[in-house]
Design a protein around this motif. Structure first.
Motif, short mmCIF file in Angstrom:
data_model
loop_
_atom_site.label_atom_id
_atom_site.label_comp_id
_atom_site.label_asym_id
_atom_site.label_seq_id
_atom_site.Cartn_x
_atom_site.Cartn_y
_atom_site.Cartn_z
N ASN A 225 7.64 49.14 121.70
CA ASN A 225 7.31 49.89 122.91
C ASN A 225 5.87 49.64 123.34
OD1 ASN A 225 9.88 50.99 122.96
ND2 ASN A 225 9.29 52.85 121.86
N ALA A 226 4.95 49.52 122.39
CA ALA A 226 3.55 49.25 122.72
C ALA A 226 3.41 47.88 123.39
CB ALA A 226 2.69 49.32 121.46
N ILE A 227 4.14 46.90 122.89
CA ILE A 227 4.12 45.57 123.50
C ILE A 227 4.67 45.62 124.91
CG2 ILE A 227 5.22 43.30 123.38
CD1 ILE A 227 4.92 43.49 120.30
N THR A 228 5.77 46.32 125.10
CA THR A 228 6.38 46.41 126.44
C THR A 228 5.46 47.12 127.41
OG1 THR A 228 8.58 46.49 125.41
CG2 THR A 228 8.40 47.23 127.70
N ARG A 229 4.80 48.19 126.95
CA ARG A 229 3.88 48.93 127.83
C ARG A 229 2.71 48.06 128.27
NH1 ARG A 229 4.75 53.21 124.16
NH2 ARG A 229 2.77 52.74 123.11
N LEU A 230 2.14 47.29 127.34
CA LEU A 230 1.00 46.45 127.68
C LEU A 230 1.41 45.32 128.62
CD1 LEU A 230 -1.94 45.86 127.53
CD2 LEU A 230 -1.58 44.75 125.30
N ARG A 231 2.57 44.76 128.41
CA ARG A 231 3.09 43.73 129.34
C ARG A 231 3.18 44.30 130.74
NH1 ARG A 231 6.92 39.06 129.15
NH2 ARG A 231 8.27 39.18 130.98
N ASP A 232 3.76 45.50 130.87
CA ASP A 232 3.89 46.14 132.19
C ASP A 232 2.53 46.48 132.78
OD1 ASP A 232 6.63 45.95 131.94
OD2 ASP A 232 6.91 48.04 131.31
N LEU A 233 1.61 46.94 131.93
CA LEU A 233 0.27 47.30 132.41
C LEU A 233 -0.44 46.09 133.01
CD1 LEU A 233 -1.79 49.68 132.50
CD2 LEU A 233 -2.70 48.78 130.34
N ILE A 234 -0.30 44.94 132.37
CA ILE A 234 -0.93 43.73 132.89
C ILE A 234 -0.33 43.35 134.24
CG2 ILE A 234 -1.24 41.25 132.50
CD1 ILE A 234 -1.41 41.92 129.48
N LEU A 235 0.98 43.36 134.32
CA LEU A 235 1.64 43.01 135.59
C LEU A 235 1.22 43.97 136.71
CD1 LEU A 235 5.26 42.04 134.51
CD2 LEU A 235 3.53 40.54 135.51
N ASN A 236 1.10 45.24 136.39
CA ASN A 236 0.75 46.24 137.40
C ASN A 236 -0.70 46.15 137.85
OD1 ASN A 236 3.34 47.29 137.37
ND2 ASN A 236 2.85 48.85 135.83
N ASN A 237 -1.52 45.41 137.11
CA ASN A 237 -2.94 45.31 137.45
C ASN A 237 -3.34 43.93 137.97
OD1 ASN A 237 -4.79 47.80 136.74
ND2 ASN A 237 -3.05 47.80 135.32
N VAL A 238 -2.35 43.10 138.23
CA VAL A 238 -2.60 41.82 138.89
C VAL A 238 -1.75 41.82 140.16
CG1 VAL A 238 -2.65 39.31 138.66
CG2 VAL A 238 -2.93 40.74 136.64
N SER A 239 -2.21 42.57 141.15
CA SER A 239 -1.45 42.66 142.40
C SER A 239 -1.53 41.37 143.21
CB SER A 239 -1.95 43.84 143.24
OG SER A 239 -3.34 43.71 143.49
N ASP A 240 -2.68 40.72 143.19
CA ASP A 240 -2.84 39.44 143.89
C ASP A 240 -3.46 38.43 142.93
OD1 ASP A 240 -3.02 37.42 145.68
OD2 ASP A 240 -4.72 38.25 146.79
N SER A 241 -4.75 38.52 142.73
CA SER A 241 -5.42 37.65 141.76
C SER A 241 -6.63 38.38 141.22
CB SER A 241 -5.82 36.32 142.39
OG SER A 241 -6.79 36.52 143.40
#
Length: 301
Positions: A225-241
């Motif tokens: 779950n920690a790995i999945t959360r961090l993956r999602d957090l990264i995606l959510n914080n790269v909206s453009d570049s």
């Protein structure tokens, strides 16, 4: 505390020496044993040597589950005192023989003296291929790559040593970025363990207490779950570049991670880069250079 009081007996032939890094003791023939990991420094090695001596056992071999300094720091002392031979996988062997490679790859160049401490660099020792030992003694090797490229678990009877494939709940809650060099492989290893741990009576992670199978399942799921959360957090914080180093700082801030030293920064940065690699290889992020800076972007559809 006497050495024998530090021992935890799990079966007639398997002991654990609890510590900052747990050490396994596999009794081979009633006279000798194989040691699994040796802690972070000479003091760890001395404690392990004296504890094993209290059992009346010689040390035939050391198995290093992987090359990180907190697992190999006692190698040199134990080898000098016992004549034991160290073994590891081909992927991790060079780092145990030449431990400067660990701070070197984290820093990206030959490391400054401030990084060449026992936290990242142990004393090197000669190492042989783990397969040579595997055929001679009664344990099994369980490949668990991800934390390092060649990390393994070791099983003997109904006891499974899982190295750094997963971390205790308190580590997950405190740091939020469990370190893996290849997080995609680490996730595969975690899923493998979910299917495997039920076959054992005891599961021994490198850090934290000995677990029963269901306890291990709960902790492994928390790591997934920690790995999945961090993956999602990264995606959510790269909206453009975003400039890579700015993304690292933002993520550490969002996770509430306070960095207190260069080596902690480099370890956390390396862990985050592993997620960026994973996402880039899945086609969800791209990496480029803009204005002489490394930039992470969402690919244009």
């Amino acid at each position: 505390m006497r050495p024998e009081q530090r021992l935890q007996r799990l079966s007639d032939s398997v002991y654990v020496i609890p510590g900052r890094t747990n050490t396994g003791v596999l009794v081979i023939d009633g006279r000798e044993c194989v040691i699994i990991d040796t802690g972070i420094d000479e003091d760890s090695g001395r404690r392990i040597f004296n504890t094993v001596k209290s059992l009346g056992l010689g040390i035939r071999a050391i198995v290093n589950t992987h090359h990180h300094a907190d697992h190999i720091g006692g190698n040199a002392l134990i080898i000098k005192r016992s004549g034991a031979i160290a073994y590891a996988t081909p992927e991790d062997r060079p780092f145990i023989e030449r431990p400067v490679l660990e701070p070197l790859y984290l820093f990206g160049a030959f490391p400054p003296r401030s990084l060449r401490t026992k936290l990242l660099e142990a004393e090197g020792v000669p190492v042989r291929d783990l397969e040579e030992l595997r055929g001679e003694v009664g344990f099994d090797v369980v490949p668990l790559p991800g934390h390092t490229m060649g990390m393994v678990g070791i099983s003997m009877g109904k006891v499974l040593f899982t190295a750094d494939s997963f971390f205790p709940m308190q580590v997950i809650q405190r740091y939020g970025v469990p370190y893996h060099l290849n997080v995609g492989l680490a996730l595969e290893s975690l899923r493998k363990l979910l299917d495997l741990v039920g076959k054992y009576d005891y599961v021994v992670p490198a850090h934290g207490g000995v677990l029963r199978p269901q306890e291990a399942v709960d902790v492994i799921n928390a790591n997934v779950n920690a790995i999945t959360r961090l993956r999602d957090l990264i995606l959510n914080n790269v909206s453009d570049s975003m400039v890579l180093e700015e993304l690292v700082v933002r993520l550490l801030s969002l996770l509430g991670v306070g960095i207190d030293s260069p080596h902690n920064y480099l370890l956390n940065r390396s862990a985050i880069l592993s997620y960026i690699t994973w996402l880039a290889d899945d086609g969800l992020l791209s990496i480029s250079v803009v204005g002489n800076r490394l930039v992470v972007s969402r690919p244009r559809r």
